[in-house]
Design a protein around this motif. Sequence first.
Motif, mmCIF file in Angstrom:
data_model
loop_
_atom_site.group_PDB
_atom_site.id
_atom_site.type_symbol
_atom_site.label_atom_id
_atom_site.label_comp_id
_atom_site.label_asym_id
_atom_site.label_seq_id
_atom_site.Cartn_x
_atom_site.Cartn_y
_atom_site.Cartn_z
ATOM 1 N N TRP A 183 9.100 3.082 -3.297
ATOM 2 C CA TRP A 183 9.376 2.698 -4.694
ATOM 3 C C TRP A 183 10.193 3.723 -5.481
ATOM 4 O O TRP A 183 11.142 3.351 -6.188
ATOM 5 C CB TRP A 183 8.044 2.415 -5.392
ATOM 6 C CG TRP A 183 8.104 1.350 -6.429
ATOM 7 C CD1 TRP A 183 8.242 1.523 -7.771
ATOM 8 C CD2 TRP A 183 8.023 -0.067 -6.214
ATOM 9 N NE1 TRP A 183 8.237 0.304 -8.406
ATOM 10 C CE2 TRP A 183 8.109 -0.684 -7.479
ATOM 11 C CE3 TRP A 183 7.892 -0.878 -5.080
ATOM 12 C CZ2 TRP A 183 8.058 -2.077 -7.652
ATOM 13 C CZ3 TRP A 183 7.843 -2.252 -5.249
ATOM 14 C CH2 TRP A 183 7.931 -2.832 -6.509
ATOM 15 N N TYR B 216 -4.873 -6.676 3.396
ATOM 16 C CA TYR B 216 -5.541 -7.951 3.672
ATOM 17 C C TYR B 216 -7.021 -7.801 4.006
ATOM 18 O O TYR B 216 -7.788 -8.737 3.817
ATOM 19 C CB TYR B 216 -4.842 -8.697 4.814
ATOM 20 C CG TYR B 216 -3.460 -9.200 4.480
ATOM 21 C CD1 TYR B 216 -2.998 -9.280 3.171
ATOM 22 C CD2 TYR B 216 -2.601 -9.615 5.487
ATOM 23 C CE1 TYR B 216 -1.727 -9.743 2.886
ATOM 24 C CE2 TYR B 216 -1.327 -10.090 5.208
ATOM 25 C CZ TYR B 216 -0.896 -10.149 3.910
ATOM 26 O OH TYR B 216 0.361 -10.617 3.632
ATOM 27 N N VAL C 263 9.023 -9.160 -1.246
ATOM 28 C CA VAL C 263 7.622 -9.016 -0.854
ATOM 29 C C VAL C 263 7.291 -10.141 0.109
ATOM 30 O O VAL C 263 7.193 -11.312 -0.277
ATOM 31 C CB VAL C 263 6.685 -9.043 -2.070
ATOM 32 C CG1 VAL C 263 5.257 -8.731 -1.626
ATOM 33 C CG2 VAL C 263 7.143 -8.054 -3.126
ATOM 34 N N CYS C 264 7.170 -9.786 1.370
ATOM 35 C CA CYS C 264 6.965 -10.785 2.423
ATOM 36 C C CYS C 264 5.543 -10.739 2.954
ATOM 37 O O CYS C 264 4.953 -11.757 3.295
ATOM 38 C CB CYS C 264 7.968 -10.520 3.533
ATOM 39 S SG CYS C 264 7.868 -11.703 4.886
ATOM 40 N N GLY C 265 4.977 -9.546 3.060
ATOM 41 C CA GLY C 265 3.615 -9.394 3.561
ATOM 42 C C GLY C 265 3.006 -8.129 2.996
ATOM 43 O O GLY C 265 3.717 -7.239 2.536
ATOM 44 N N GLN C 266 1.685 -8.075 2.992
ATOM 45 C CA GLN C 266 0.959 -6.913 2.457
ATOM 46 C C GLN C 266 -0.210 -6.619 3.390
ATOM 47 O O GLN C 266 -1.353 -6.499 2.968
ATOM 48 C CB GLN C 266 0.456 -7.203 1.035
ATOM 49 C CG GLN C 266 1.566 -7.468 0.030
ATOM 50 C CD GLN C 266 2.209 -6.207 -0.513
ATOM 51 O OE1 GLN C 266 1.670 -5.512 -1.356
ATOM 52 N NE2 GLN C 266 3.386 -5.876 0.011
ATOM 53 N N GLY D 25 0.815 -1.220 0.000
ATOM 54 C CA GLY D 25 0.000 0.000 0.000
ATOM 55 C C GLY D 25 0.843 1.263 0.000
ATOM 56 O O GLY D 25 1.922 1.311 -0.600
ATOM 57 N N PRO D 26 0.349 2.312 0.656
ATOM 58 C CA PRO D 26 1.000 3.631 0.568
ATOM 59 C C PRO D 26 2.453 3.652 1.053
ATOM 60 O O PRO D 26 3.247 4.448 0.555
ATOM 61 C CB PRO D 26 0.117 4.510 1.468
ATOM 62 C CG PRO D 26 -1.223 3.852 1.418
ATOM 63 C CD PRO D 26 -0.949 2.372 1.341
ATOM 64 N N ASP E 257 4.380 2.475 -1.840
ATOM 65 C CA ASP E 257 4.374 3.546 -2.858
ATOM 66 C C ASP E 257 5.432 4.602 -2.545
ATOM 67 O O ASP E 257 6.005 5.202 -3.455
ATOM 68 C CB ASP E 257 3.011 4.241 -2.907
ATOM 69 C CG ASP E 257 1.886 3.294 -3.280
ATOM 70 O OD1 ASP E 257 2.168 2.212 -3.831
ATOM 71 O OD2 ASP E 257 0.720 3.633 -2.991
ATOM 72 N N VAL F 253 -10.922 -4.785 -4.737
ATOM 73 C CA VAL F 253 -9.543 -4.955 -5.196
ATOM 74 C C VAL F 253 -8.779 -3.666 -4.901
ATOM 75 O O VAL F 253 -9.159 -2.592 -5.384
ATOM 76 C CB VAL F 253 -9.505 -5.268 -6.702
ATOM 77 C CG1 VAL F 253 -8.067 -5.327 -7.190
ATOM 78 C CG2 VAL F 253 -10.226 -6.580 -6.984
ATOM 79 N N PRO F 254 -7.731 -3.730 -4.093
ATOM 80 C CA PRO F 254 -7.001 -2.493 -3.782
ATOM 81 C C PRO F 254 -6.297 -1.958 -5.023
ATOM 82 O O PRO F 254 -5.756 -2.729 -5.809
ATOM 83 C CB PRO F 254 -5.971 -2.938 -2.737
ATOM 84 C CG PRO F 254 -6.312 -4.342 -2.369
ATOM 85 C CD PRO F 254 -7.129 -4.920 -3.474
ATOM 86 N N THR F 255 -6.341 -0.659 -5.176
ATOM 87 C CA THR F 255 -5.667 -0.043 -6.316
ATOM 88 C C THR F 255 -4.601 0.928 -5.814
ATOM 89 O O THR F 255 -4.611 1.366 -4.672
ATOM 90 C CB THR F 255 -6.652 0.720 -7.221
ATOM 91 O OG1 THR F 255 -7.285 1.724 -6.442
ATOM 92 C CG2 THR F 255 -7.694 -0.217 -7.800
ATOM 93 N N GLY F 256 -3.703 1.247 -6.707
ATOM 94 C CA GLY F 256 -2.639 2.187 -6.374
ATOM 95 C C GLY F 256 -1.866 2.500 -7.626
ATOM 96 O O GLY F 256 -2.196 1.999 -8.705
ATOM 97 N N PRO F 257 -0.836 3.323 -7.482
ATOM 98 C CA PRO F 257 -0.050 3.696 -8.663
ATOM 99 C C PRO F 257 0.588 2.460 -9.305
ATOM 100 O O PRO F 257 1.073 1.573 -8.619
ATOM 101 C CB PRO F 257 1.021 4.632 -8.095
ATOM 102 C CG PRO F 257 1.022 4.412 -6.619
ATOM 103 C CD PRO F 257 -0.347 3.952 -6.252
ATOM 104 N N ARG F 258 0.576 2.444 -10.617
ATOM 105 C CA ARG F 258 1.239 1.356 -11.341
ATOM 106 C C ARG F 258 2.750 1.544 -11.219
ATOM 107 O O ARG F 258 3.252 2.637 -11.420
ATOM 108 C CB ARG F 258 0.795 1.356 -12.793
ATOM 109 C CG ARG F 258 -0.672 0.959 -12.953
ATOM 110 C CD ARG F 258 -1.032 0.826 -14.415
ATOM 111 N NE ARG F 258 -2.428 0.466 -14.600
ATOM 112 C CZ ARG F 258 -2.887 -0.788 -14.573
ATOM 113 N NH1 ARG F 258 -2.047 -1.785 -14.336
ATOM 114 N NH2 ARG F 258 -4.161 -1.042 -14.764
ATOM 115 N N GLY G 6 -3.906 1.207 -10.885
ATOM 116 C CA GLY G 6 -4.450 -0.093 -11.245
ATOM 117 C C GLY G 6 -4.436 -0.978 -10.029
ATOM 118 O O GLY G 6 -4.021 -0.548 -8.943
ATOM 119 N N PRO H 276 -0.649 6.733 -13.475
ATOM 120 C CA PRO H 276 -1.593 5.650 -13.783
ATOM 121 C C PRO H 276 -1.798 4.764 -12.556
ATOM 122 O O PRO H 276 -0.848 4.461 -11.832
ATOM 123 C CB PRO H 276 -0.887 4.860 -14.891
ATOM 124 C CG PRO H 276 0.293 5.663 -15.307
ATOM 125 C CD PRO H 276 0.629 6.577 -14.189
#
Lengths: 341, 341
Positions: A232, A250, A243-246, A225-226, A229, A255-260, B258, B256
């Motif tokens: 990155w 959960y 990537v171990c956990g998100q 999530g943020p 972001d 469907v969670p969205t965010g910057p591509r 997604g 963008p």
Amino acid sequence: MAQTRQWRLASRPVGEPTHDDFELVTVDRPAPGDGEVLVKTLYQSVDPYMRGRMRDAESYADPWEVGEPMRAGVIGEVLESEADALEPGDVVTGELLWAEHAVADADDLRRVDPDLGPVSTALGVLGMPGVTAYWGLLDVGEPTPGDTVVVSAAAGAVGSVVGQLAQLAGARVVGTAGSDEKVAWLTDELGFDAAINYKETDDLAGAVAETCPDGVDVYFDNVGGPITDAVWPQLNVRSRVVVCGQIALYNATEVPTGPRKLTKLIETRATVEGVLVSDYEDRWGEALRRLSRFIREGDLHYRENVVDGFENAPDAFLGLFEGENVGKQLVKVADRSTETQ
Amino acid sequence: MAQTRQWRLASRPVGEPTHDDFELVTVDRPAPGDGEVLVKTLYQSVDPYMRGRMRDAESYADPWEVGEPMRAGVIGEVLESEADALEPGDVVTGELLWAEHAVADADDLRRVDPDLGPVSTALGVLGMPGVTAYWGLLDVGEPTPGDTVVVSAAAGAVGSVVGQLAQLAGARVVGTAGSDEKVAWLTDELGFDAAINYKETDDLAGAVAETCPDGVDVYFDNVGGPITDAVWPQLNVRSRVVVCGQIALYNATEVPTGPRKLTKLIETRATVEGVLVSDYEDRWGEALRRLSRFIREGDLHYRENVVDGFENAPDAFLGLFEGENVGKQLVKVADRSTETQ
């Protein structure tokens, strides 16, 4: 007949789980069959990954069934044994049930070595979270001296070990956490180079940029999530994202969205890879020996947040999503019944 | 004094570039200095990556400056030489300018070997796109026999080579493309196992699932956005995603967004990695030798889409974002002036 209590999944949560999704039931205590043992739970683990098991979706493990007892990492004492390898009084760990007692195949249990540390650590720094941190960082993240390593949920069971291992590997370490108490623990006691209280930071991306002036070489992501972001944009050329956990995602109901994010990977040729501790079954002992040595030598510190009483297990679980725990979240279910330490 | 024409960046486009962002100017033809040559452009390349150079943002290469000539891959003929290594009549390739003539350091040019194929291929299947496909697939994607490989923009300069190399590696190959003509080329002429016209498919995720019944082991991504969203759920355990291009996002005027995708990486321990051909400078010749052998042996087919006339270069570039090209998009600028083939 002797009885025991179990927590069962009452319903599949939509969004954040509530107490209504859990049901405490009393059942007959099961008897071990051939090759099995009866285990009395001393400590039960609650972990973020359990949220995924409550969902009726295919993943790396089968979902829990509604009306059935839920599964958990447990440290327990063998009360009865029908297996040659274990005898009453032995302390074991394995994936059992949210239950005061459970039967298990002796082959599915690991004996807890009391020489390595207090038995409760077998669910934390010397258990699944510690081994996840160890191989996730060292096998996938591969920090080298001088690297900047960022870890999210840095005060959690996995993150706190990741950060300290990264320091041992010669890296500069920056953590994110959700309270000033956690930030103080990370910087003052664990020696992190910087820590960011994400709940009190308006410009998270700016805070990451400021605390990582040479960019980020390894990002160990427990949150998503943020926070992700914000990290990155600072990824360096040939950096690694583990990537171990998100946990930030959960409880999402859509469907969670965010910057591509993929264009950044072309610019940097960064690698993003998931980690799952079950891939390291064969290398579990290797990690435990190293981790216990680091603890003995004072290079690895840990905290446990123990909730007392089996009836409070759902509270302990729900607290994970509020970020209440510093270090490993455990439920203490019973004391050892024997004196054979 | 002899003159020449150049296309310059007139303004930084916001969103989709238009003709107003390009300016055709006539200037004096430059003279080569010591170690330099004057090159007459025969073919000029237009490529999706160029959209990034129009942006005033830090990336793996410096942005183009407004008012300055733009840069491009060029195949050209040496007209004048002040360098020992090259003489008039030699055909060379390198990153020069959107220009009819340009001066370059001889060290920055590669001689085009006419034995490998028609000279125009030095900008396509035997140039940057082919080498990108070769190392991106084989070094990063690492297909093995029996794998399912999905490639987006499969009828493009890179994607068409990726798909055929994956077949040579023993993989099942599925491509996405934006017209029935392209789909027919992929399945009927190149022998892809399946191809999806994403513009005519309502349920893209369903189409990927249907054409990839054993899941996806390698996803070679030239496009990003919704096509990538549709492939992601089918990623297998330990699959590899090669991020080569994200053309669906290049003209975006806002960040963008997604669906967040990282949780899938925990479930699958898939690896996502960016590829950039400049990392393979030292292995360029190795790729070219293999690719030219595959062409000679009839295992690798290619198409070129040639727009005639230097004045039409912006049209050719803008067409990339409409998906107009099948295979490599080129601009033919001039014929060879000598007969020394």
